[in-house]
Structures are given as C-alpha cells and as structure tokens.
Scaffold this active site. Sequence first.
Site, PDB file in Angstrom:
ATOM      1  N   ILE A 163      -3.469  -9.400  15.732  1.00 14.78           N
ATOM      2  CA  ILE A 163      -2.027  -9.452  15.999  1.00 14.78           C
ATOM      3  C   ILE A 163      -1.392  -8.058  15.989  1.00 14.78           C
ATOM      4  CG2 ILE A 163      -1.451  -9.879  13.546  1.00 14.78           C
ATOM      5  CD1 ILE A 163       0.389 -11.308  16.612  1.00 14.78           C
ATOM      6  N   ASP A 164      -1.981  -7.111  15.249  1.00 13.19           N
ATOM      7  CA  ASP A 164      -1.368  -5.764  15.223  1.00 13.19           C
ATOM      8  C   ASP A 164      -1.441  -5.094  16.592  1.00 13.19           C
ATOM      9  OD1 ASP A 164      -4.095  -5.406  15.086  1.00 13.19           O
ATOM     10  OD2 ASP A 164      -4.064  -4.002  13.414  1.00 13.19           O
TER      11      ASP A 164
ATOM     12  N   LEU B 148     -10.891  -6.040  19.866  1.00 12.68           N
ATOM     13  CA  LEU B 148     -10.140  -4.781  19.990  1.00 12.68           C
ATOM     14  C   LEU B 148     -10.639  -3.992  21.180  1.00 12.68           C
ATOM     15  CD1 LEU B 148      -8.127  -2.646  18.872  1.00 12.68           C
ATOM     16  CD2 LEU B 148     -10.020  -1.676  17.584  1.00 12.68           C
TER      17      LEU B 148
ATOM     18  N   TYR C  97      -0.865   4.360  10.662  1.00  9.92           N
ATOM     19  CA  TYR C  97      -1.166   3.346  11.688  1.00  9.92           C
ATOM     20  C   TYR C  97       0.065   3.225  12.578  1.00  9.92           C
ATOM     21  CZ  TYR C  97      -5.277   1.663   9.157  1.00  9.92           C
ATOM     22  OH  TYR C  97      -6.501   1.576   8.555  1.00  9.92           O
TER      23      TYR C  97
ATOM     24  N   SER D  30     -18.963 -13.621  25.198  1.00 10.69           N
ATOM     25  CA  SER D  30     -17.547 -13.947  25.343  1.00 10.69           C
ATOM     26  C   SER D  30     -17.170 -14.039  26.820  1.00 10.69           C
ATOM     27  CB  SER D  30     -16.707 -12.857  24.652  1.00 10.69           C
ATOM     28  OG  SER D  30     -15.345 -13.079  24.894  1.00 10.69           O
TER      29      SER D  30
ATOM     30  N   GLU E 168      -5.515   4.507  13.889  1.00  5.72           N
ATOM     31  CA  GLU E 168      -6.427   3.515  14.495  1.00  5.72           C
ATOM     32  C   GLU E 168      -7.113   3.980  15.776  1.00  5.72           C
ATOM     33  OE1 GLU E 168      -3.139   3.206  14.434  1.00  5.72           O
ATOM     34  OE2 GLU E 168      -2.420   2.625  16.413  1.00  5.72           O
TER      35      GLU E 168
ATOM     36  N   HIS F  39      -0.234   1.458  16.158  1.00  8.00           N
ATOM     37  CA  HIS F  39      -0.364   0.251  16.995  1.00  8.00           C
ATOM     38  C   HIS F  39       0.758   0.194  18.030  1.00  8.00           C
ATOM     39  CE1 HIS F  39      -3.460  -1.212  14.293  1.00  8.00           C
ATOM     40  NE2 HIS F  39      -2.663  -1.045  13.272  1.00  8.00           N
TER      41      HIS F  39
ATOM     42  N   LYS G 104       1.919   1.899   7.384  1.00  5.52           N
ATOM     43  CA  LYS G 104       2.274   1.096   8.566  1.00  5.52           C
ATOM     44  C   LYS G 104       3.178   1.877   9.512  1.00  5.52           C
ATOM     45  CE  LYS G 104       1.054  -2.412   9.463  1.00  5.52           C
ATOM     46  NZ  LYS G 104      -0.221  -2.769  10.135  1.00  5.52           N
TER      47      LYS G 104
ATOM     48  N   VAL H  80      -6.280 -11.920  13.534  1.00  8.10           N
ATOM     49  CA  VAL H  80      -6.236 -10.600  12.880  1.00  8.10           C
ATOM     50  C   VAL H  80      -5.793  -9.536  13.891  1.00  8.10           C
ATOM     51  CG1 VAL H  80      -7.551  -8.930  11.500  1.00  8.10           C
ATOM     52  CG2 VAL H  80      -8.102 -11.363  11.354  1.00  8.10           C
TER      53      VAL H  80
ATOM     54  N   ALA I 247       0.512  -8.984  10.379  1.00  8.51           N
ATOM     55  CA  ALA I 247      -0.004  -7.724  10.949  1.00  8.51           C
ATOM     56  C   ALA I 247      -0.373  -6.692   9.889  1.00  8.51           C
ATOM     57  CB  ALA I 247       1.025  -7.134  11.908  1.00  8.51           C
ATOM     58  N   ASN I 248      -0.082  -7.007   8.630  1.00  6.71           N
ATOM     59  CA  ASN I 248      -0.473  -6.066   7.558  1.00  6.71           C
ATOM     60  C   ASN I 248      -1.186  -6.846   6.454  1.00  6.71           C
ATOM     61  OD1 ASN I 248       1.966  -7.365   6.805  1.00  6.71           O
ATOM     62  ND2 ASN I 248       2.540  -5.701   5.432  1.00  6.71           N
TER      63      ASN I 248
ATOM     64  N   ARG J  43       0.839  -1.198   0.000  1.00  2.00           N
ATOM     65  CA  ARG J  43       0.000   0.000   0.000  1.00  2.00           C
ATOM     66  C   ARG J  43       0.878   1.252   0.000  1.00  2.00           C
ATOM     67  NH1 ARG J  43      -3.412  -1.496   5.274  1.00  2.00           N
ATOM     68  NH2 ARG J  43      -1.457  -2.610   5.667  1.00  2.00           N
TER      69      ARG J  43
HETATM   70  N1  NAI Z   1      -3.775  -7.925  10.961  1.00  4.21           N
HETATM   71  C1  NAI Z   1      -4.188  -6.957  10.155  1.00  4.21           C
HETATM   72  O1  NAI Z   1      -3.691  -6.778   9.049  1.00  4.21           O
HETATM   73  C2  NAI Z   1      -5.307  -6.073  10.563  1.00  4.21           C
HETATM   74  C3  NAI Z   1      -5.707  -6.077  11.862  1.00  4.21           C
HETATM   75  N2  NAI Z   1      -6.790  -5.348  12.272  1.00  4.21           N
HETATM   76  C4  NAI Z   1      -7.108  -5.451  13.690  1.00  4.21           C
HETATM   77  O2  NAI Z   1      -8.249  -6.267  13.931  1.00  4.21           O
HETATM   78  C5  NAI Z   1      -8.701  -5.989  15.254  1.00  4.21           C
HETATM   79  C6  NAI Z   1     -10.229  -5.817  15.250  1.00  4.21           C
HETATM   80  O3  NAI Z   1     -10.560  -4.619  14.589  1.00  4.21           O
HETATM   81  P1  NAI Z   1     -12.066  -4.131  14.376  1.00  4.21           P
HETATM   82  O4  NAI Z   1     -12.936  -5.266  14.057  1.00  4.21           O
HETATM   83  O5  NAI Z   1     -12.006  -2.977  13.443  1.00  4.21           O
HETATM   84  O6  NAI Z   1     -12.436  -3.583  15.826  1.00  4.21           O
HETATM   85  P2  NAI Z   1     -13.905  -3.254  16.357  1.00  4.21           P
HETATM   86  O7  NAI Z   1     -13.723  -2.238  17.423  1.00  4.21           O
HETATM   87  O8  NAI Z   1     -14.821  -2.957  15.227  1.00  4.21           O
HETATM   88  O9  NAI Z   1     -14.373  -4.637  16.990  1.00  4.21           O
HETATM   89  C7  NAI Z   1     -13.764  -5.194  18.105  1.00  4.21           C
HETATM   90  C8  NAI Z   1     -14.785  -6.031  18.820  1.00  4.21           C
HETATM   91  O10 NAI Z   1     -14.104  -6.742  19.850  1.00  4.21           O
HETATM   92  C9  NAI Z   1     -15.022  -6.852  20.907  1.00  4.21           C
HETATM   93  N3  NAI Z   1     -14.326  -7.242  22.107  1.00  4.21           N
HETATM   94  C10 NAI Z   1     -13.545  -6.506  22.941  1.00  4.21           C
HETATM   95  N4  NAI Z   1     -13.135  -7.248  23.978  1.00  4.21           N
HETATM   96  C11 NAI Z   1     -13.661  -8.488  23.788  1.00  4.21           C
HETATM   97  C12 NAI Z   1     -13.623  -9.701  24.527  1.00  4.21           C
HETATM   98  N5  NAI Z   1     -12.951  -9.786  25.680  1.00  4.21           N
HETATM   99  N6  NAI Z   1     -14.272 -10.770  24.019  1.00  4.21           N
HETATM  100  C13 NAI Z   1     -14.939 -10.692  22.857  1.00  4.21           C
HETATM  101  N7  NAI Z   1     -15.043  -9.570  22.134  1.00  4.21           N
HETATM  102  C14 NAI Z   1     -14.410  -8.486  22.604  1.00  4.21           C
HETATM  103  C15 NAI Z   1     -15.700  -5.491  20.966  1.00  4.21           C
HETATM  104  O11 NAI Z   1     -16.913  -5.543  21.691  1.00  4.21           O
HETATM  105  C16 NAI Z   1     -15.901  -5.216  19.476  1.00  4.21           C
HETATM  106  O12 NAI Z   1     -17.168  -5.650  19.023  1.00  4.21           O
HETATM  107  C17 NAI Z   1      -7.929  -4.742  15.693  1.00  4.21           C
HETATM  108  O13 NAI Z   1      -6.821  -5.111  16.484  1.00  4.21           O
HETATM  109  C18 NAI Z   1      -7.458  -4.156  14.388  1.00  4.21           C
HETATM  110  O14 NAI Z   1      -6.364  -3.291  14.538  1.00  4.21           O
HETATM  111  C19 NAI Z   1      -7.518  -4.583  11.401  1.00  4.21           C
HETATM  112  C20 NAI Z   1      -7.138  -4.529  10.087  1.00  4.21           C
HETATM  113  C21 NAI Z   1      -5.969  -5.223   9.568  1.00  4.21           C
HETATM  114  C1  PYR Z   2      -4.973  -1.779  10.461  1.00  9.01           C
HETATM  115  C2  PYR Z   2      -3.616  -2.076  10.032  1.00  9.01           C
HETATM  116  O1  PYR Z   2      -2.696  -2.060  10.801  1.00  9.01           O
HETATM  117  C3  PYR Z   2      -3.386  -2.421   8.661  1.00  9.01           C
HETATM  118  O2  PYR Z   2      -4.280  -2.262   7.823  1.00  9.01           O
HETATM  119  O3  PYR Z   2      -2.275  -2.876   8.336  1.00  9.01           O
END
Ligand code: NAI
Ligand code: PYR
Length: 372
Positions: free
Chosen positions: A269-270, A240, A94, A220, A118, A96, A75, A267, A300-301, A15
């Site tokens: 992991i970031d 999150l 971003y 949960s 974020e 993190h 990133k 997911v 993480a990306n 990106r």
């Molecule tokens: N690895 C990657 O490339 C990417 C990673 N991400 C990451 O994915 C993760 C989720 O992001 P979003 O869905 O946008 O966040 P979000 O805020 O939309 O959703 C997170 C959900 O987790 C729930 N939650 C919090 N604590 C909890 C628990 N103890 N048990 C169950 N549910 C719980 C919340 O109630 C919420 O519904 C973030 O860490 C984000 O940064 C996002 C995009 C890319």
């Molecule tokens: C959210 C994030 O860290 C990514 O899109 O890579």
Amino acid sequence: MIIGVPKEIKNNENRVAITPAGVEALVAAGHKVVIENNAGLGSGITNEEYIKAGAEILPTAAEVFAAADMIMKVKEPLPPEYPLFKEGQILFTYLHLAPEPELTRALMEKKVVAIAYETIQLPNGSLPLLTPMSEVAGRMAVQIGARFLEKPQGGRGMLLGGVPGVPPAEVVIIGGGVVGTNAAKMAMGMGAHVTILDKSADRLRYLDDVFFGKITTMMSNSYNIAEAVKKADLLIGAVLIPGARAPKLVTEEMVKTMKPGSVIVDVAIDQGGCVETIDRVTTHQDPIYVKHGVVHYAVANMPGAVPRTSTFALTNVTLPYALDIANKGWERAVREDRALALGVNVLDGKVTYKAVADSLGLPYTPLEEILG
Ligand SMILES: NC(=O)C1=CN([C@@H]2O[C@H](COP(=O)(O)OP(=O)(O)OC[C@H]3O[C@@H](n4cnc5c(N)ncnc54)[C@H](O)[C@@H]3O)[C@@H](O)[C@H]2O)C=CC1
Ligand SMILES: CC(=O)C(=O)O
C-alpha cells in the site's frame, strides 16, 4: 553539518530516525544533532539518553527544520510539515512519492534535496534501506492476518494452522521478495499452507529451494492470480517495482470470488497497493474495512507499531549513509556512491527518479544532467 530529527506525526508512528548510538557517531564525526522534544519516546528513547550521547533537544519540529542542513525522518512528510522545508535542505527518509503528487510538488517547489530510503539500490538489485522494514512488515502481515481471521475481528473464524483433522488456512502471497519471504516463513511456522506468486522464475526457484519444496510457487500472471486468490483465506500483497506505483494485480472481480470473512493484507500500500478494492490507506487506529465480505487491511506504516524492533533495525542501516552524506556533503556522497545516487528522487525542483516521474506523469530529469 547540522542534522535534525523531528518527531514522527503519522498515525501511530512510533519510530524515530536516530538512536543515541547514531547521535554519538555523528557528533564524534564533528556534526551537530538536534532532536525534537520527546521524539524518541515512542521507541523508548528519552531526551536524556540523546543529550548524554551529545544531541541538543529543541521544543518544536519548526525549530528542528529551521536549524538543520539535513532532516532525517522515518515516514514521508505530511502536509503540516511541507511549509517547514528550506530551499537546499537535505531530506533523508522514506518518501514513496509515486502515490504522493502533493508531497512531490512541495519538494520540487522548495528545491529540497530529497533522498528516499526505499530507492537506494545496490548493484545486486537489493534495497538495503527498505529490507529491514520489509522483514518486519512481512512477519507482521501474517500475525495481523491471523488476528483478523478471528471471528470477533470480522474474519471467517479460522486458525491459520488448523488442527489435526481440520485443514490449515490457505495463505497466498503475491510478490516473493523480502516481504513475501518473511511472510511465508511466519505462515509456514504457524502451520498454514503457503502459495507464493512472483513474476521472476529465478526468484520462484530460489524460494522453492530455501523452503525445501514445502510451499507452492506459481508464476505471476492474471490467470494464476485469479486461481490463487479464489482459494485464499489470507491474501498478502507484497509486490514492488522500485519507485513505481504498485501494479493492480488483484482485480475487484477476483476479490468478489474470495470467501466471506477472508482477509487481505496489502503491504504494498505504501506504493499505492496491488489490490483494486483497496481504495484507501488505513491506519493502526482504524486498520480495516470490509468490502465484498472480505476484510481489507492497508496500513502504510506497519513497522511503526513495533518501534522497539523497527527503530533499531532501520537506524542500523540508515546511519552509515547519513554519516557519508554529513561527512562529504550530499553532492560528493552521491557522486561517489551509485547506490546512494539512486536514492535521489527530487533535486533542484526536478524529479530525478524515472519510475517516480512516470507514475506521477511528471517530466524526468536524469540526476547526471543536473550534476553535470
Ligand atoms: N506497508 C508497510 O508498512 C510496508 C510496506 N513495504 C512495502 O512492501 C512492498 C514489497 O517490498 P519488498 O518485499 O521489500 O520488495 P522486493 O523488491 O524485495 O520484492 C518485490 C517482489 O515483487 C515481485 N514482483 C514485481 N512485480 C510483480 C508481479 N507483477 N507479480 C508478482 N510479483 C511481482 C518482484 O519480482 C520481487 O520479488 C514494497 O512496496 C515496500 O515498500 C515494506 C515495508 C513496510
Ligand atoms: C517501508 C516503509 O514505508 C515503512 O517502513 O513504513
């Protein structure tokens, strides 16, 4: 203001933080945009397209960092980029920071104005600069899970949707936010049986409604997580707590109960990951490892692998904030927009986002205390 856009250097990060449309808008507003040579190529954007929109191309990242008042990235900066920060420079990307103590220290030492995509948060609680990438990653999580469930990829040799006479796979998603909802959409579309766990009863109600009761929702807690994880063929970590290190909700003992060849895509992991056996971040080049017979994926990306979709989806939402910061200067922009103010993670050598400070064991200084 001079806005600088370096080429991303994370593994397989294709990106780029600006498109020609973004350059045109910033230049029309009286700003200058400098972009590192070939920064857009991974997303199919050439130097010539940027130049036509009004940007200047510089040969190296060092020159971009040296020239710019505001650096826009995708990133978090990596160690080779830390020495390039300038005192007072705005970094809009971003970050993190919760699992990144060294980067946090570098931003503090250089007194960078570090605004994290974020943690920008609207009054309704949504995270507008995270949402599009979470949509991408949620959808990808299922396509990746399906791939690694295939036998030659190390999985248990299972088709997500099954076939008539053979049951579908069990997809368990922990966290029913943007990632979780998008993952559920894809998994359902492929015919899997989907269970989502969230700690918000309202969110579970919403999910039950929008999926017309066709998915299983569970509160949960550690008991329910253990039950669901045991049955999962594909487990997706999607929790999150904004800014904070992700809670380790899936313990090693739980992973040991999973079937050999089942797959975990964490997911989250970031933010450090929500599965205890995920002890390292993986890359697109080397995306998995096997532990207790279970395939672990922790890139993480993730959206970096689909840059033609992701660059445009990301810059659609970052550009209005970048314009605001460039037009008003960071301080006025932050004072006038509470959502943007929540993006400020490090300022004047201090951590100004509480969950980040708490996760790293660093002192927290409220932004208002610095702004006066
Ligand atoms: N690895 C990657 O490339 C990417 C990673 N991400 C990451 O994915 C993760 C989720 O992001 P979003 O869905 O946008 O966040 P979000 O805020 O939309 O959703 C997170 C959900 O987790 C729930 N939650 C919090 N604590 C909890 C628990 N103890 N048990 C169950 N549910 C719980 C919340 O109630 C919420 O519904 C973030 O860490 C984000 O940064 C996002 C995009 C890319
Ligand atoms: C959210 C994030 O860290 C990514 O899109 O890579």
